[in-house]
Design a protein around this motif. Structure first.
Motif, PDB file in Angstrom:
ATOM      1  N   ALA A   1      24.669  41.809  48.738  1.00 32.66           N
ATOM      2  CA  ALA A   1      25.959  40.984  48.786  1.00 32.66           C
ATOM      3  C   ALA A   1      25.951  40.568  50.364  1.00 32.66           C
ATOM      4  N   HIS A   2      25.926  39.291  50.616  1.00 33.25           N
ATOM      5  CA  HIS A   2      26.064  38.778  52.036  1.00 33.25           C
ATOM      6  C   HIS A   2      27.669  38.474  52.491  1.00 33.25           C
ATOM      7  N   PHE A   3      28.249  38.567  53.490  1.00 31.70           N
ATOM      8  CA  PHE A   3      29.478  38.438  54.100  1.00 31.70           C
ATOM      9  C   PHE A   3      29.080  37.786  55.368  1.00 31.70           C
ATOM     10  N   ASN A   4      29.747  36.475  55.533  1.00 32.58           N
ATOM     11  CA  ASN A   4      29.629  35.684  56.792  1.00 32.58           C
ATOM     12  C   ASN A   4      30.909  36.371  57.594  1.00 32.58           C
TER      13      ASN A   4
ATOM     14  N   TYR B   1      42.867  43.493  60.854  1.00 28.74           N
ATOM     15  CA  TYR B   1      42.088  43.592  59.510  1.00 28.74           C
ATOM     16  C   TYR B   1      40.858  42.721  59.571  1.00 28.74           C
ATOM     17  N   VAL B   2      39.926  43.453  59.258  1.00 29.98           N
ATOM     18  CA  VAL B   2      38.767  42.527  58.701  1.00 29.98           C
ATOM     19  C   VAL B   2      38.622  42.986  57.243  1.00 29.98           C
ATOM     20  N   SER B   3      38.659  41.802  56.218  1.00 25.64           N
ATOM     21  CA  SER B   3      38.704  41.918  54.996  1.00 25.64           C
ATOM     22  C   SER B   3      38.317  40.941  54.175  1.00 25.64           C
ATOM     23  N   SER B   4      38.026  41.149  53.082  1.00 25.91           N
ATOM     24  CA  SER B   4      37.409  40.025  52.202  1.00 25.91           C
ATOM     25  C   SER B   4      38.919  39.362  51.469  1.00 25.91           C
ATOM     26  N   LEU B   5      39.875  40.241  51.439  1.00 30.19           N
ATOM     27  CA  LEU B   5      41.231  39.705  50.746  1.00 30.19           C
ATOM     28  C   LEU B   5      41.734  38.773  51.552  1.00 30.19           C
ATOM     29  N   SER B   6      42.221  37.692  50.928  1.00 28.38           N
ATOM     30  CA  SER B   6      42.832  36.636  51.506  1.00 28.38           C
ATOM     31  C   SER B   6      44.268  37.116  52.348  1.00 28.38           C
ATOM     32  N   LYS B   7      44.895  37.981  51.530  1.00 30.42           N
ATOM     33  CA  LYS B   7      46.160  38.521  52.226  1.00 30.42           C
ATOM     34  C   LYS B   7      45.967  39.349  53.507  1.00 30.42           C
TER      35      LYS B   7
ATOM     36  N   VAL C   1      33.947  36.651  54.674  1.00 34.35           N
ATOM     37  CA  VAL C   1      33.476  35.469  53.664  1.00 34.35           C
ATOM     38  C   VAL C   1      32.329  35.362  52.959  1.00 34.35           C
ATOM     39  N   THR C   2      32.300  35.034  51.722  1.00 32.99           N
ATOM     40  CA  THR C   2      31.081  34.894  50.791  1.00 32.99           C
ATOM     41  C   THR C   2      30.864  33.761  50.232  1.00 32.99           C
ATOM     42  N   ASN C   3      29.678  33.161  50.385  1.00 33.29           N
ATOM     43  CA  ASN C   3      29.376  31.806  49.635  1.00 33.29           C
ATOM     44  C   ASN C   3      29.605  31.833  48.316  1.00 33.29           C
ATOM     45  N   VAL C   4      29.182  32.847  47.601  1.00 30.33           N
ATOM     46  CA  VAL C   4      29.089  33.129  46.203  1.00 30.33           C
ATOM     47  C   VAL C   4      30.022  34.257  45.641  1.00 30.33           C
ATOM     48  N   PRO C   5      30.645  34.324  44.346  1.00 25.19           N
ATOM     49  CA  PRO C   5      31.606  35.329  44.121  1.00 25.19           C
ATOM     50  C   PRO C   5      30.566  36.564  44.014  1.00 25.19           C
ATOM     51  N   SER C   6      31.440  37.766  44.547  1.00 21.32           N
ATOM     52  CA  SER C   6      30.811  38.798  44.530  1.00 21.32           C
ATOM     53  C   SER C   6      31.910  39.977  43.951  1.00 21.32           C
TER      54      SER C   6
END
Length: 462
Positions: A347-350, A366-372, A378-383
């Motif tokens: 799984a790749h995250f930008n 915060y460094v997170s994949s959650l929008s809040k 950030v990932t280009n495809v759903p993970s």
């Protein structure tokens, strides 16, 4: 007889000693608030007559960047070409007051080597309050004046260097200050830093190398960092005691020396919405699996492997690169991506927003994949993977020892409070402009009733 201590010199410079009858807690609070944006600067040199006594200072005087340049220029132009810059993480004049050799208690001083260096130095200058902006640009200013790039050194590296009196050299020695960490008492940290200063000066003295030295801090120590003395500063009525967060050491990847540092207050990941807290499995763990990690001057990768995690072996790879940008004439690092390897899938995250000058570390709340939480991952495809790092800090280049360098923070300039203030100001400005326009649109009467002539009559139209 020994000359005046650092404390007495600072009081002579810009401020007097606190009035004895003032409560100690009020003095500490007032001094801490006043020093929120200033740090002290101590200068001394092996050459004579580099600085004249500071005669234009007064109570509460703050040295600006322009004034600081007038003090530094004579030392850099006429003095030795070897400059030592001792940078402590946090420092304030209150540290010298609380832990210095005041009232003749030399044996209790945490700055014995510094005081001795000032007493024996042919030239010295103490500035109790220097604007933090001037200090933040001090390294760049010295680099431009000397024409030499800063070299981060420790005691072992200094002994191997062959300094030349005719060639300029800018040596940076980092001195930590962890008063708020709870790991060590402030006096112990300051005493340890003073011993480092003494060892460095002894090394230069043994090699008979002329030098100019400066001691300051990269951060001002704010009011919340004031140590509790004489029973503490007191608590408000019905105030509950807030538990301090747990402090753990950073993850450090070493080959011949520490190369990559990684730290977070909380490290949590989720797979298929099932969350796991990896904080206790990552920080302060001696047998942490860092297999696959590597480092060079332009590329670094920190690899963290956990087994088992979600029923499989999972590896997290933080990949960073350092490049030279001619526009800014300096090296900048960027975290190019974050990879999560599990069961043969990746799984790749930008994470390109994690960036800063290569001589700094990077910090973000915060460094997170959650929008809040800001959505920096950030990932280009759903993970199926999600991750949240709270109070995240990382450094992969120009690491000196086990301490992070000055942090480049992710906080944007326009915070929600600033936006609210701007919008409110614009709204009020619109109301003012509209009202002024209405006032300017008023017209006076062009017909008036003449009391000598017939009265104006208005015929009613039925």
């Amino acid at each position: 007889m020994m000359a005046a201590t650092v404390v007495s010199r600072m009081r002579m410079g810009t401020r007097r000693a606190p009035v004895p009858w003032l409560p100690l807690s009020l003095v500490a609070v007032a001094a801490a608030v006043a020093a929120e944006q200033q740090v002290p600067l101590v200068l001394w040199s092996s050459d004579r007559d580099l600085w004249s006594p500071v005669a234009d200072t007064h109570e509460g005087h703050i040295t600006s960047d322009m004034q600081l340049s007038t003090y530094l220029d004579p030392a850099l132009e006429l003095g030795p070409r070897n400059v030592l810059l001792f940078l402590q993480d946090k420092l304030s004049i209150e540290d010298f007051t609380a832990y210095g050799g005041v009232f003749g208690n030399k044996q209790d001083s945490a700055f014995s080597n510094l005081e001795n260096a000032l007493d024996l130095a042919p030239s010295s200058l103490v500035l109790p309050a220097v604007d933090w902006y001037a200090i933040s640009t001090l390294t760049t200013y010295l680099q431009e004046k000397l024409g030499a790039s800063p070299l981060h050194v420790d005691l072992a590296t200094l002994k191997e260097l062959k300094l030349n009196a005719s060639l300029p050299a800018l040596l940076l020695i980092r001195l930590p200050y962890t008063a708020s960490s709870g790991l060590m008492a402030p006096r112990e940290v300051l005493t340890g830093n003073d011993e480092v200063i003494g060892q460095v000066l002894s090394t230069l003295k043994s090699e008979d190398v002329p030098y100019t030295a400066a001691l300051t801090a990269v951060h001002p120590r704010v009011a919340r960092d004031v140590p509790m003395v004489a029973g503490g500063l007191g608590r408000q009525l019905l105030q509950t005691q807030v538990a301090s967060p747990a402090i753990h050491p950073p993850v450090s990847y070493n080959d011949t020396a520490p190369r990559i540092l990684f730290w977070a207050q909380n490290f949590s990941v989720a797979y298929k919405d099932e969350w796991k807290d990896l904080t206790s499995l990552t920080f302060g763990v001696e047998n942490l699996n860092l297999t696959g990690s590597f480092w060079n001057d332009s590329f670094a990768m920190l690899s963290l492997t956990y087994e088992p995690l979600f029923g499989a072996t999972v590896t997290f790879k933080f990949i960073l690169a350092s490049r030279f940008y001619p526009v800014s004439a300096r090296y900048w690092f960027t975290m190019e991506r974050l990879e999560i390897h599990s069961n043969g899938s990746v799984a790749h995250f930008n994470v390109s927003q994690v960036t800063g000058p290569s001589i700094y570390s990077f910090h973000c709340e915060y460094v997170s994949s959650l929008s809040k939480k800001g959505n920096l991952l950030v990932t280009n495809v759903p993970s199926l993977w999600q991750m949240t790092l709270h109070d995240f800090q990382i450094q992969a280049f120009n690491v000196t020892g086990e301490q992070f360098s000055y942090a480049s923070d992710c906080a944007g300039f326009f915070s929600p409070g600033i936006w609210m203030g701007l919008l409110t100001t614009l709204f009020m400005l619109f109301i003012f402009t509209y009202g002024l326009h209405m006032i300017l649109s008023l017209k006076t009467m062009d017909r008036f009733d003449d009391h000598k002539g017939p009265t104006i009559t208005l015929t009613q139209i039925v």
